[in-house]
Design a protein around this motif. Structure first.
Motif, mmCIF file in Angstrom:
data_model
loop_
_atom_site.group_PDB
_atom_site.id
_atom_site.type_symbol
_atom_site.label_atom_id
_atom_site.label_comp_id
_atom_site.label_asym_id
_atom_site.label_seq_id
_atom_site.Cartn_x
_atom_site.Cartn_y
_atom_site.Cartn_z
ATOM 1 N N THR A 41 0.646 -1.292 0.082
ATOM 2 C CA THR A 41 0.149 -0.081 -0.026
ATOM 3 C C THR A 41 1.091 1.132 -0.052
ATOM 4 N N ALA A 42 0.449 2.521 -0.074
ATOM 5 C CA ALA A 42 0.880 3.810 -0.226
ATOM 6 C C ALA A 42 1.596 3.782 0.846
ATOM 7 N N ALA A 43 1.052 3.680 2.130
ATOM 8 C CA ALA A 43 1.699 3.771 3.519
ATOM 9 C C ALA A 43 2.734 2.877 3.772
ATOM 10 N N GLU A 44 2.607 1.501 3.351
ATOM 11 C CA GLU A 44 3.678 0.643 3.230
ATOM 12 C C GLU A 44 4.803 0.910 2.659
ATOM 13 N N ILE A 45 4.743 1.519 1.375
ATOM 14 C CA ILE A 45 5.591 1.949 0.470
ATOM 15 C C ILE A 45 6.540 3.217 1.211
ATOM 16 N N ALA A 58 12.745 5.827 -6.056
ATOM 17 C CA ALA A 58 13.719 4.745 -6.313
ATOM 18 C C ALA A 58 13.349 3.424 -5.562
ATOM 19 N N PHE A 59 12.297 3.352 -4.654
ATOM 20 C CA PHE A 59 11.913 2.228 -4.025
ATOM 21 C C PHE A 59 11.189 1.584 -5.068
ATOM 22 N N PHE A 65 7.402 -1.924 -8.612
ATOM 23 C CA PHE A 65 6.084 -1.683 -8.312
ATOM 24 C C PHE A 65 5.770 -0.278 -8.880
ATOM 25 N N LEU A 66 5.546 -0.136 -10.283
ATOM 26 C CA LEU A 66 5.624 1.124 -11.090
ATOM 27 C C LEU A 66 3.997 1.617 -10.926
ATOM 28 N N SER A 67 3.855 2.667 -10.502
ATOM 29 C CA SER A 67 2.394 3.139 -10.341
ATOM 30 C C SER A 67 2.176 3.687 -11.809
ATOM 31 N N ARG A 68 0.918 4.153 -12.164
ATOM 32 C CA ARG A 68 0.629 4.695 -13.214
ATOM 33 C C ARG A 68 1.253 6.000 -13.433
ATOM 34 N N PRO A 69 1.235 6.929 -12.330
ATOM 35 C CA PRO A 69 1.942 8.222 -12.717
ATOM 36 C C PRO A 69 3.396 8.095 -12.906
ATOM 37 N N LEU A 70 4.002 7.160 -12.198
ATOM 38 C CA LEU A 70 5.674 7.058 -12.522
ATOM 39 C C LEU A 70 5.668 6.405 -13.929
ATOM 40 N N ARG A 71 4.828 5.592 -14.356
ATOM 41 C CA ARG A 71 5.407 5.149 -15.809
ATOM 42 C C ARG A 71 5.066 6.166 -16.897
ATOM 43 N N LYS A 72 4.174 7.072 -16.505
ATOM 44 C CA LYS A 72 3.817 8.263 -17.588
ATOM 45 C C LYS A 72 5.072 9.317 -17.412
ATOM 46 N N LEU A 73 5.483 9.213 -15.960
ATOM 47 C CA LEU A 73 6.922 9.961 -16.057
ATOM 48 C C LEU A 73 7.955 9.430 -16.645
ATOM 49 N N LEU A 74 8.144 8.212 -16.577
ATOM 50 C CA LEU A 74 9.136 7.501 -17.195
ATOM 51 C C LEU A 74 9.233 7.742 -18.813
ATOM 52 N N ALA A 75 7.960 7.264 -19.310
ATOM 53 C CA ALA A 75 7.671 7.879 -20.653
ATOM 54 C C ALA A 75 7.998 9.035 -21.184
ATOM 55 N N ALA A 76 7.571 10.292 -20.461
ATOM 56 C CA ALA A 76 8.050 11.686 -20.684
ATOM 57 C C ALA A 76 9.467 11.864 -20.544
#
Length: 411
Positions: A41-45, A58-59, A65-76
């Motif tokens: 969960t977000a709290a556990e992360i 970094a975690f 465990f790539l969240s959708r916002p992080l995948r968008k950031l990586l693509a950009a």
């Protein structure tokens, strides 16, 4: 995989207890995240990242465990990432597409060829878009003993990584409009379906009824295998499913369904095939089994799949030969086929050399399709005064009262 990525010694009870105490996350939960790939969960992360001295990004990058916002950031940020990692990655990104050395076949017929060896290695040696239909029935990771002595008890992440490797090859080898069927336990196909959604177009999740299964304590009665159906591109190049006879009582022959009261509009070639298949028998009798030490697929199942998604002369691939059912049915139906088996292939070869009895069985199966009633049932229904397709076709449409009486019949 989770513990390894974070340099946590999962074999040390003391180390796990230290992580649990420091983060407030129970050891059982940490083990579940590692063993089953559950996303924290977000709290556990937040707590785990703080304990390890990492940022959330970094975690997530370390653990996958790539969240959708992080995948968008990586693509950009693709250009910057490419400059940073391009030299280090080398050919890793195209690893699954690297051609392998040509493997000599162990057996061939006028229609097909059989290889012995690892399916991924063999598939890498094949050219792009060379198959019209791929049927895959991989090991289910149930710790069974196979003649090949392969490890059938992998960690979940290792099993799924292996599956993704051969699925990548399947997607590459399919022609545009080609079809892929993956037969597995629902547990595994939930993961494989999510992966395939990134590469192919979902068509159906087909439930294949299991006959005579034993219940498992603590769970709902497991009564079906999952058969995923995907195509490459928007529409399948071939889609001609068999039509099925109407469901009737085997003793009195009356209808078991009313079909919305529109029996007069029923197609005389039968009822549309659904995505739940109740009529696929298991191959358990020793007299009919071609592989004594393990389960094997029904000719009826492969006949249905091959009829639905291919035409004569087209190419079918099955990366997990097993007893050779796919190759036998493809051969009998005049399809080209490519087979491979990591274990012994002598039983498959012996089977392919004598298909006379199986061809007769296949003909009997085919006789039961694409008609509203089997011939013997149609004759018996007519004799009992029950409606048949021909009885409607021979009546005048204006005689509604008589047609309604036929619909009701002497139930």
């Amino acid at each position: 995989m989770f513990f390894h990525a974070l340099n946590i010694d999962s074999s040390s009870r003391k180390a796990l207890q230290h992580v649990a105490k420091s983060t407030g996350i129970p050891v059982a939960r940490l083990k579940a995240i590692d063993a089953h790939g559950f996303e924290p969960t977000a709290a556990e992360i937040e707590r785990l990242a703080a304990f390890l001295g990492l940022t959330e990004i970094a975690f997530r990058l370390r653990t996958g465990f790539l969240s959708r916002p992080l995948r968008k950031l990586l693509a950009a940020s693709a250009d910057e990432i490419d400059k940073l990692l391009g030299a280090k990655l080398g050919n890793v990104a195209s690893f699954n597409q690297t051609p392998s050395k040509t493997v000599a076949p162990s057996f061939s017929t006028d229609f097909g060829v059989l290889y012995q060896g690892d399916c991924v290695e063999i598939m890498r040696s094949l050219p792009d878009q060379c198959c019209d239909l791929i049927f895959a029935d991989p090991p289910f990771n149930l710790d069974k003993l196979y003649p090949s002595e392969m490890d059938d008890d992998l960690r979940q992440d290792h099993y799924l990584e292996w599956c993704e490797g051969w699925l990548d090859q399947c997607a590459r080898l399919l022609r545009d409009g080609g079809s892929l069927f993956v037969y597995n336990l629902p547990k595994w196909n939930t993961f494989l379906s999510a992966y395939l959604n990134k590469h192919l177009t979902f068509r159906h999740w087909i439930a294949v009824d299991i006959k005579f299964s034993l219940p498992i304590s603590g769970r709902l009665y497991p009564s079906h295998y999952s058969l995923l159906y995907y195509t490459k591109g928007g529409r399948p190049a071939n889609f001609q499913p068999d039509r099925m006879p109407m469901e009737i009582c085997p003793s009195c022959l009356v209808d078991l369904k009313d079909y919305g009261g529109y029996k007069d509009k029923m197609n005389p070639l039968g009822v549309n095939l659904t995505d739940v298949w109740y009529d696929i028998p298991p191959v358990r009798h020793a007299k009919y089994k071609k592989r004594k030490s393990a389960n094997e697929l029904s000719i009826k199942l492969l006949d249905r799949v091959i009829e639905l998604a291919s035409k004569e002369g087209e190419t079918i691939l099955d990366p997990f030969g097993g007893s050779g059912t796919t190759y036998a049915v493809a051969e009998m139906k005049k399809r080209k086929w490519i087979g491979m088996e990591i274990g012994p292939v002598e039983d498959i070869i012996s089977r392919m050399k004598d298909l006379k009895d199986e061809n007769q069985y296949l003909e009997r199966i085919r006789d039961g399709y694409n008609k509203l009633f089997l011939p013997e049932h149609a004759a018996a229904r007519k004799a009992r005064g029950l409606w048949t397709a021909s009885s409607f076709n021979n009546r005048s449409p204006e005689n509604l009262e008589e047609k309604q009486q036929l619909l009701l019949g002497p139930y």
